[in-house]
Design a protein around this motif. Structure first.
Motif, PDB file in Angstrom:
ATOM      1  N   GLN A  23      30.218  31.808  57.556  1.00  7.92           N
ATOM      2  CA  GLN A  23      30.139  32.157  56.143  1.00  7.92           C
ATOM      3  C   GLN A  23      31.528  32.455  55.615  1.00  7.92           C
ATOM      4  N   LYS A  24      31.772  31.935  54.409  1.00  9.17           N
ATOM      5  CA  LYS A  24      33.039  32.223  53.746  1.00  9.17           C
ATOM      6  C   LYS A  24      32.970  33.619  53.161  1.00  9.17           C
ATOM      7  N   LYS A  25      34.059  34.328  53.288  1.00  9.61           N
ATOM      8  CA  LYS A  25      34.147  35.615  52.613  1.00  9.61           C
ATOM      9  C   LYS A  25      34.429  35.352  51.147  1.00  9.61           C
ATOM     10  N   PRO A  26      33.781  36.111  50.273  1.00  6.87           N
ATOM     11  CA  PRO A  26      34.084  35.912  48.852  1.00  6.87           C
ATOM     12  C   PRO A  26      35.532  36.288  48.568  1.00  6.87           C
ATOM     13  N   ALA A  27      36.088  35.593  47.611  1.00  6.47           N
ATOM     14  CA  ALA A  27      37.467  35.895  47.213  1.00  6.47           C
ATOM     15  C   ALA A  27      37.514  37.324  46.686  1.00  6.47           C
ATOM     16  N   PRO A  28      38.582  38.047  46.988  1.00  2.00           N
ATOM     17  CA  PRO A  28      38.679  39.413  46.473  1.00  2.00           C
ATOM     18  C   PRO A  28      38.750  39.393  44.946  1.00  2.00           C
ATOM     19  N   TYR A  29      38.111  40.376  44.343  1.00  2.00           N
ATOM     20  CA  TYR A  29      38.111  40.484  42.890  1.00  2.00           C
ATOM     21  C   TYR A  29      39.412  41.144  42.462  1.00  2.00           C
ATOM     22  N   VAL A  30      40.158  40.457  41.623  1.00  2.00           N
ATOM     23  CA  VAL A  30      41.452  40.948  41.175  1.00  2.00           C
ATOM     24  C   VAL A  30      41.470  40.962  39.651  1.00  2.00           C
ATOM     25  N   VAL A  31      41.914  42.073  39.085  1.00  2.00           N
ATOM     26  CA  VAL A  31      42.092  42.168  37.643  1.00  2.00           C
ATOM     27  C   VAL A  31      43.590  42.055  37.382  1.00  2.00           C
ATOM     28  N   PRO A  32      44.035  40.937  36.808  1.00  2.00           N
ATOM     29  CA  PRO A  32      45.470  40.786  36.554  1.00  2.00           C
ATOM     30  C   PRO A  32      45.956  41.815  35.535  1.00  2.00           C
ATOM     31  N   GLN A  33      46.933  42.596  35.928  1.00  3.38           N
ATOM     32  CA  GLN A  33      47.455  43.672  35.092  1.00  3.38           C
ATOM     33  C   GLN A  33      48.684  43.209  34.305  1.00  3.38           C
ATOM     34  N   VAL A  34      49.128  44.056  33.390  1.00  7.63           N
ATOM     35  CA  VAL A  34      50.334  43.762  32.618  1.00  7.63           C
ATOM     36  C   VAL A  34      51.473  43.477  33.592  1.00  7.63           C
ATOM     37  N   ASP A  86      32.640  30.009  27.323  1.00  9.37           N
ATOM     38  CA  ASP A  86      32.866  30.212  28.765  1.00  9.37           C
ATOM     39  C   ASP A  86      31.532  30.163  29.503  1.00  9.37           C
ATOM     40  N   THR A  87      30.998  28.951  29.671  1.00 15.47           N
ATOM     41  CA  THR A  87      29.645  28.756  30.190  1.00 15.47           C
ATOM     42  C   THR A  87      29.386  29.498  31.496  1.00 15.47           C
ATOM     43  N   ASP A  88      30.296  29.491  32.389  1.00 18.54           N
ATOM     44  CA  ASP A  88      30.103  30.142  33.687  1.00 18.54           C
ATOM     45  C   ASP A  88      30.853  31.471  33.780  1.00 18.54           C
ATOM     46  N   ASN A  89      31.386  31.922  32.673  1.00 17.24           N
ATOM     47  CA  ASN A  89      32.171  33.162  32.584  1.00 17.24           C
ATOM     48  C   ASN A  89      33.356  33.172  33.552  1.00 17.24           C
ATOM     49  N   ALA A  90      33.868  32.001  33.864  1.00 16.76           N
ATOM     50  CA  ALA A  90      35.005  31.895  34.775  1.00 16.76           C
ATOM     51  C   ALA A  90      36.257  32.544  34.194  1.00 16.76           C
ATOM     52  N   LEU A  91      36.480  32.417  32.890  1.00 12.23           N
ATOM     53  CA  LEU A  91      37.664  33.038  32.292  1.00 12.23           C
ATOM     54  C   LEU A  91      37.507  34.552  32.240  1.00 12.23           C
ATOM     55  N   TYR A  92      36.312  35.021  31.934  1.00 15.12           N
ATOM     56  CA  TYR A  92      36.058  36.466  31.976  1.00 15.12           C
ATOM     57  C   TYR A  92      36.384  37.011  33.369  1.00 15.12           C
ATOM     58  N   LYS A  93      35.930  36.304  34.408  1.00 12.39           N
ATOM     59  CA  LYS A  93      36.176  36.738  35.788  1.00 12.39           C
ATOM     60  C   LYS A  93      37.654  36.642  36.141  1.00 12.39           C
ATOM     61  N   ALA A  94      38.285  35.537  35.791  1.00 10.72           N
ATOM     62  CA  ALA A  94      39.694  35.329  36.146  1.00 10.72           C
ATOM     63  C   ALA A  94      40.599  36.391  35.532  1.00 10.72           C
ATOM     64  N   TYR A  95      40.244  36.838  34.331  1.00  6.58           N
ATOM     65  CA  TYR A  95      41.060  37.838  33.636  1.00  6.58           C
ATOM     66  C   TYR A  95      40.532  39.266  33.812  1.00  6.58           C
ATOM     67  N   GLY A  96      39.416  39.421  34.520  1.00  7.34           N
ATOM     68  CA  GLY A  96      38.866  40.743  34.770  1.00  7.34           C
ATOM     69  C   GLY A  96      38.429  41.457  33.509  1.00  7.34           C
ATOM     70  N   VAL A  97      37.732  40.744  32.632  1.00  8.88           N
ATOM     71  CA  VAL A  97      37.295  41.323  31.358  1.00  8.88           C
ATOM     72  C   VAL A  97      35.841  41.778  31.481  1.00  8.88           C
ATOM     73  N   HIS A  98      35.595  43.026  31.069  1.00 10.85           N
ATOM     74  CA  HIS A  98      34.244  43.589  31.147  1.00 10.85           C
ATOM     75  C   HIS A  98      33.791  44.200  29.837  1.00 10.85           C
TER      76      HIS A  98
END
Length: 149
Positions: A6-17, A115-127
């Motif tokens: 099993q692949k480990k999920p990629a770590p969740y990273v919120v890109p900061q300033v 953002d159909t799959d919310n990929a940009l929300y995830k990539a930028y760590g937006v909640h």
């Protein structure tokens, strides 16, 4: 039967300033292609790109003040035509037709990515929405926050 590791999920990273902004190329609701790399190249190192993350479920109780924030954002877009704005509409719970109706209802004129799959929300760590991230001319995040400016 052989089990695949099993692949480990990629770590969740919120890109900061100060971090390098995740690059993207997506179709806008208007069918134009929106590419962060191209927008930064067009600015010739002089201008930021402002990404504004929004949710088409506005108005809802869990998005207090979203209508006023969207109106203020549209006023900024109209009053600063040389500034590079891109809206990113969350794809949770809606389809592209609802996203287009939302854009029309609020008179949003900036290029809007659904953002159909919310990929940009995830990539930028937006909640949260609306939420703004400014990417500086060198491709680094200069600002992130829920204050649209």
């Amino acid at each position: 039967m052989t089990r695949q590791p099993q692949k480990k999920p990629a770590p969740y990273v919120v890109p900061q300033v100060g971090a390098e902004a995740p690059r993207f190329e997506r179709q806008a609701l208007s069918d134009q292609t929106v590419s962060l790399t191209e927008l930064l190249q067009q600015s010739k190192g002089k201008q930021s790109v402002s990404l504004v993350f929004v949710d088409a479920l506005c108005p809802m109780p869990h998005f207090p003040g979203c209508e006023a924030k969207l109106a203020a954002w549209q006023d900024q877009v109209a009053s600063e035509p040389s500034r590079q704005w891109v809206g990113v509409i969350s794809g949770y719970y809606i389809d592209a037709g609802i996203a287009a109706g939302f854009a029309e209802k609020f008179g949003l004129t900036a290029p809007l990515i659904f953002d159909t799959d919310n990929a940009l929300y995830k990539a930028y760590g937006v909640h949260a929405t609306p939420y703004q991230i400014d990417v500086g001319p060198q491709g680094r995040i200069q600002y992130r926050g829920d204050q649209l400016r």
